[in-house]
Write a protein that holds these residues in place. Structure first.
Motif, PDB file in Angstrom:
ATOM      1  N   LEU A 254       0.834  -1.196   0.000  1.00  0.00           N
ATOM      2  CA  LEU A 254       0.000   0.000   0.000  1.00  0.00           C
ATOM      3  C   LEU A 254       0.875   1.255   0.000  1.00  0.00           C
ATOM      4  O   LEU A 254       1.982   1.266   0.556  1.00  0.00           O
ATOM      5  N   ILE A 255       0.373   2.284  -0.641  1.00  0.00           N
ATOM      6  CA  ILE A 255       1.067   3.580  -0.589  1.00  0.00           C
ATOM      7  C   ILE A 255       0.779   4.232   0.761  1.00  0.00           C
ATOM      8  O   ILE A 255      -0.371   4.377   1.171  1.00  0.00           O
ATOM      9  N   ARG A 256       1.847   4.593   1.396  1.00  0.00           N
ATOM     10  CA  ARG A 256       1.680   5.217   2.720  1.00  0.00           C
ATOM     11  C   ARG A 256       1.163   6.642   2.563  1.00  0.00           C
ATOM     12  O   ARG A 256       1.421   7.312   1.553  1.00  0.00           O
ATOM     13  N   GLU A 257       0.487   7.132   3.565  1.00  0.00           N
ATOM     14  CA  GLU A 257      -0.105   8.470   3.526  1.00  0.00           C
ATOM     15  C   GLU A 257       1.012   9.515   3.412  1.00  0.00           C
ATOM     16  O   GLU A 257       1.976   9.525   4.173  1.00  0.00           O
ATOM     17  N   VAL A 273      -0.247   0.051  -4.359  1.00  0.00           N
ATOM     18  CA  VAL A 273      -1.705   0.081  -4.463  1.00  0.00           C
ATOM     19  C   VAL A 273      -2.247   1.186  -3.562  1.00  0.00           C
ATOM     20  O   VAL A 273      -1.878   1.283  -2.381  1.00  0.00           O
ATOM     21  N   LEU A 274      -3.141   1.992  -4.137  1.00  0.00           N
ATOM     22  CA  LEU A 274      -3.843   2.998  -3.336  1.00  0.00           C
ATOM     23  C   LEU A 274      -4.925   2.309  -2.503  1.00  0.00           C
ATOM     24  O   LEU A 274      -5.545   1.339  -2.968  1.00  0.00           O
ATOM     25  N   PRO A 275      -5.199   2.764  -1.299  1.00  0.00           N
ATOM     26  CA  PRO A 275      -6.248   2.146  -0.462  1.00  0.00           C
ATOM     27  C   PRO A 275      -7.583   2.069  -1.175  1.00  0.00           C
ATOM     28  O   PRO A 275      -8.326   1.092  -1.022  1.00  0.00           O
ATOM     29  N   MET A 276      -7.913   3.102  -1.955  1.00  0.00           N
ATOM     30  CA  MET A 276      -9.211   3.115  -2.630  1.00  0.00           C
ATOM     31  C   MET A 276      -9.290   2.081  -3.760  1.00  0.00           C
ATOM     32  O   MET A 276     -10.380   1.774  -4.252  1.00  0.00           O
TER      33      MET A 276
END
Length: 574
Positions: A254-257, A273-276
């Motif tokens: 996941l991409i971190r914020e 991967v974006l969370p959405m």
């Protein structure tokens, strides 16, 4: 490479000797390779001046027929996409040997200009130097190549590996030109006696020696090119394997914020991967899993079917009543077998829509079988009173009568057949039997008319072609046929394989059936057993066995079989 260079040196030495006669190629000291030798130009020039004009016309017709046979399907109007193939381009039209010479000269000049001088050896050296342990830079370059991975819609620059393949493809020589030269050489070897002046000029110009060396060099050249091409493909597979391994080791995360992804490479960004997008990715992978599962199930059914076709079932019993088969069984199109009564009758009664819509196999096979397509298999002998032998018109002997009956059966099923024999007298008998039984056939008696004969054979109403195995088992592609009938056994396994490969070759989409006719308590079963023994020993060298057969066996036997060894002859006469 060394073998090719040796042949090339011998050819160029012959080509550069002073000729001293009008009509022969001029002395030259700058011939760079075997393509520069114009033995064919000398031969055609001498034929035009001193040979029978009709012989020259026959040579032109033979070349046209051979080229049409080689490339007819690629030039068919329904296959226009194949016409752009460089190796299958038409020769310019010609009607005499001067026109033929001009067409060949034009095409040879194009080859000469495209491949250059002395570049082939350097190209082979580049292929040999391909590393078995490619570096990271080479692997990355290959993984980004727009040509290697065009199916991924990559647009990267062409890698050095693809550039090497482009260089190799230049040497995929013009097959139409080579076929024309080969036909000229075969015609020259099979020629009738030429006028004394022509023979004298050909000997003085050493045309025969030069032509033989040309084709020896060409054969070595093509083998070398094929090996280089295979080596190139193996190296490509190696690079693709490294790339796949690299991709499989790259984790998805996941991409971190607040993370800046611009600092990563494109490949690294693809693994983030974006969370959405989690739900979307999950659905994509679930769909891939379902497709793979469905494919696995289809392939499993296909494997089961093939095993059934190959007779690998452990139990020889009916799948409905589980009772062993007796003398006969009913076989559906999918290959599954049942007792006809009562098992298959029960299956037909339960089929939705009745048997007219096709019998549905209880194993849920996709293929449906019409009632008329159900085959009955039996293990009964032909002399036990059962009616398995077809009645034919006339009395032609045991072997020919059985052959004609089998040809009638294949014709009734809408299938085409090739019939091979090594004896013209036998072909005469078969021909009369087919006429008496109203079987439409075509017989090749002249190589000059082979193109016309093949076109007639491909018509829907023609079901059989008669061929002499001595001259009809080489170079033909007859995938319209599905049955091959060998009237006599052949010792030469290579010649036997050539006959079968007229049908069983690339482009054949149906199963090929080979029928052999052997008379029991005669010498024929022993000859066929010797063929199978030779095939087991020389199976990897079938093509060479035809040329080498005469060298390996001491006693001649009709020419084409190559003869017997002393031990084999003694075994036959026991």
């Amino acid at each position: 490479s060394q073998k090719r260079r040796d042949f090339e040196v011998k050819l160029l030495k012959l080509s550069t000797k002073p000729k001293g006669n009008k009509g022969l190629q001029k002395n030259s000291t700058d011939l760079a390779d075997f393509f520069c030798d114009a033995w064919w130009k000398d031969l055609l020039g001498i034929l035009h001046r001193h040979a029978n004009p009709q012989d020259c016309v026959n040579l032109c017709h033979r070349i046209v027929d051979d080229i049409d046979q080689l490339c007819g399907s690629a030039w068919n109007e329904s296959n226009q996409q194949n016409i752009s193939n460089y190796a299958l381009r038409r020769l310019p039209d010609f009607t005499d040997v001067w026109g033929l010479q001009a067409a060949l000269d034009m095409r040879m000049t194009e080859i000469r200009d495209s491949i250059g001088f002395g570049k082939f050896d350097k190209l082979i050296e580049r292929v040999i130097n391909l590393s078995t342990h490619p570096g990271e830079a080479e692997i990355v370059e290959n993984s980004l190549c727009g040509k290697c991975h065009s199916y991924f819609n990559l647009t990267g620059p062409t890698c050095r590996h693809c550039k090497l393949e482009e260089a190799l493809s230049i040497y995929d020589l013009d097959r139409v030109l080579l076929k024309a030269l080969s036909t000229i050489w075969k015609w020259f070897k099979d020629r009738r006696k030429l006028p004394r002046k022509a023979s004298s000029l050909l000997r003085q110009g050493q045309v025969e020696e030069r032509a033989k060396l040309f084709f020896d060099t060409l054969e070595a050249f093509q083998k070398e090119w094929n090996v280089a091409k295979r080596h190139w493909k193996l190296h490509l597979e190696l690079l693709n394997g490294y790339d796949e391994l690299t991709q499989s080791k790259q984790p998805i995360r996941l991409i971190r914020e607040g993370e800046d992804v611009s600092q990563y490479t494109e490949d690294q960004q693809n693994s983030m991967v974006l969370p959405m997008d989690i739900s979307t990715r999950y659905m994509e992978h679930a769909m891939k899993r379902d497709r793979a599962s469905a494919m696995l199930e289809r392939e499993t059914h296909k494997l089961r079917f093939l095993r059934n076709q190959g007779g690998q079932n452990d139990e020889d019993s009916c799948s409905v009543c589980l009772q062993p088969f007796g003398g006969e069984r009913a076989v559906l199109k999918c290959g599954h077998s049942f007792h006809y009564t009562p098992c298959l009758e029960q299956i037909m009664a339960r089929t939705a829509g009745g048997s007219d819509s096709g019998i549905a196999c209880p194993f849920k096979c996709s293929a449906r079988t019409r009632k008329t397509e159900v085959m009955i298999a039996t293990n009964k002998r032909k002399d036990d009173g059962s009616k398995l032998k077809r009645e034919i018109e006339g009395s032609w002997g045991t072997k020919v009568a059985r052959l004609v009956g089998d040809l009638l059966d294949t014709r009734d099923h809408g299938e085409k057949s090739l019939v091979f024999s090594q004896w013209e007298d036998m072909m005469d008998v078969v021909e009369q039997a087919l006429i008496a039984n109203k079987v439409t056939y075509v017989r090749i008696t002249s190589m000059n008319k082979i193109g016309e004969a093949i076109q007639r054979f491909r018509l829907p109403n023609c079901s059989a072609m008669l061929l002499n195995v001595k001259n009809g088992a080489e170079g033909l592609t007859l995938v319209e046929a599905t049955h091959v009938f060998m009237i006599e056994p052949l010792l030469n396994c290579g010649l036997d394989a050539q006959a079968i490969n007229r049908v069983h070759r690339i482009g054949q989409t149906s199963k090929t059936y080979v029928h052999r006719y052997l008379i029991d308590n005669t010498i024929e079963p022993k000859i066929d057993r010797m063929r199978m023994e030779r095939e087991a020993v020389d199976g990897s060298q079938v093509e060479d066995s035809i040329q080498e057969a005469k060298k390996k066996h001491a006693v001649g036997a009709g020419g084409i079989d190559g003869g017997f060894s002393v031990d084999e002859l003694q075994d036959l006469l026991k």
